[in-house]
Scaffold this active site. Structure first.
Site, mmCIF file in Angstrom:
data_model
loop_
_atom_site.group_PDB
_atom_site.id
_atom_site.type_symbol
_atom_site.label_atom_id
_atom_site.label_comp_id
_atom_site.label_asym_id
_atom_site.label_seq_id
_atom_site.Cartn_x
_atom_site.Cartn_y
_atom_site.Cartn_z
ATOM 1 N N GLU A 205 0.845 -1.192 0.000
ATOM 2 C CA GLU A 205 0.000 0.000 0.000
ATOM 3 C C GLU A 205 0.885 1.249 0.000
ATOM 4 O OE1 GLU A 205 -3.691 1.863 2.633
ATOM 5 O OE2 GLU A 205 -2.238 0.557 3.621
ATOM 6 N N LYS B 157 -9.498 1.648 -2.473
ATOM 7 C CA LYS B 157 -9.717 1.142 -1.118
ATOM 8 C C LYS B 157 -11.078 1.589 -0.582
ATOM 9 C CE LYS B 157 -7.386 1.262 3.419
ATOM 10 N NZ LYS B 157 -6.223 1.830 4.138
ATOM 11 N N CYS C 112 -5.239 -3.223 2.783
ATOM 12 C CA CYS C 112 -4.982 -2.957 4.195
ATOM 13 C C CYS C 112 -6.209 -3.093 5.102
ATOM 14 C CB CYS C 112 -4.326 -1.583 4.347
ATOM 15 S SG CYS C 112 -3.437 -1.342 5.919
#
Length: 276
Positions: free
Chosen positions: A40, A114, A155
């Protein structure tokens, strides 16, 4: 299928980070990796929205993206750029945290923004409000490659099991979880969450991570957990990169996906229920 997990300790300067990333991508490709994955925010970590606005670029102008696309083409590999912080044209000025799957011809095969934002109070001195700087995505993504169907995540997404079930039921055999996982929550939860997502879905889970202390030009900085992991569909840890930056190579047998799902076919056992 051989994969290469790239573990980085980025600064807040994309120009400094890029040659390091390129070197590790080349190292992974030279080691025989058909699929290379970076963490990330490969282009840089910063706590300053002002600084981010000065160094981030729109997708079409981002040097990290352009350079890594060229590297994938030169090496003839599939490359997951775990995510990049990018400028957007949103009215509120928030950034995108966007993961890219790059094909061996250098084209962008898939994009994923995300979905879940890291808005947490880790401790009295560590407070994160990712949604203040980044706008969340709204679409789950499964991408086709010659070796597997990939489900993309980033994440903090890993704490939301429903996303991963959706990806697996949408055909994913491999799920990517590039991360810059906090050092406190990482020590407590990183391995457990990733193994749970693999077991629940019968997927391989590939999680390249940021590691160590990330210095910032404003004198601040943050720590990340490291320990990039490759996990089998039955839950075994196939590789753990530890705490140092570098490349971890691991071979995957995609037949293990069908074997795990054949033993426990829970993806086909959903039932409706009432309440709460």
């Amino acid at each position: 299928m051989r994969v290469g997990l790239v573990q980085l300790t980025v600064t807040d300067d994309p120009a400094v980070n890029l040659p390091v990333t390129v070197g590790y991508v080349r190292q992974a490709a030279a080691g025989g990796a058909d699929f290379v994955l970076t963490p990330e925010l490969t282009n840089g970590l910063s706590s300053s929205r002002t600084h981010q606005r000065s160094v981030f670029r729109h997708e079409d102008d981002d040097a990290t993206l352009a350079t890594l696309r060229a590297e994938a083409k030169a090496a003839g590999i599939w490359l997951l750029i775990g995510s990049l912080g990018l400028l957007t044209h949103d009215a509120d000025g928030r950034f995108a945290n966007r993961s890219f799957l790059i094909a061996p011809d250098g084209s962008v095969a898939a994009r994923y923004d995300k979905i879940h934002m890291f808005d947490v109070n880790v401790s009295p001195t560590e407070v994160y409000r990712e949604s203040e700087g980044y706008r969340p995505g709204a679409k789950a993504v499964v991408a086709d490659t010659p070796f597997a169907r990939l489900g993309m995540s980033v994440c903090y997404d890993v704490r939301f099991a429903a996303l991963y079930r959706r990806l697996a039921q949408g055909g994913a055999q491999v799920i990517t979880v590039p991360a810059a996982f906090n050092h406190i929550t990482g020590a407590a939860h990183w391995e457990t969450l990733l193994r749970a997502r693999a077991i629940e879905t019968g997927c391989f889970v590939l999680a390249p991570a940021q590691t160590g202390f990330h210095p910032e030009t404003n004198g601040k900085g943050r720590k990340t957990h490291g320990h990039s992991l490759a996990i089998a569909p039955w839950g075994e840890i196939l590789a753990d990169a530890g705490r140092e930056p570098g490349v971890t190579l691991v071979d995957l047998d995609l037949a293990e996906v069908d074997r795990a799902r054949g033993r426990v076919p829970s993806l086909s056992h959903d039932r409706g229920f009432d309440g709460p």
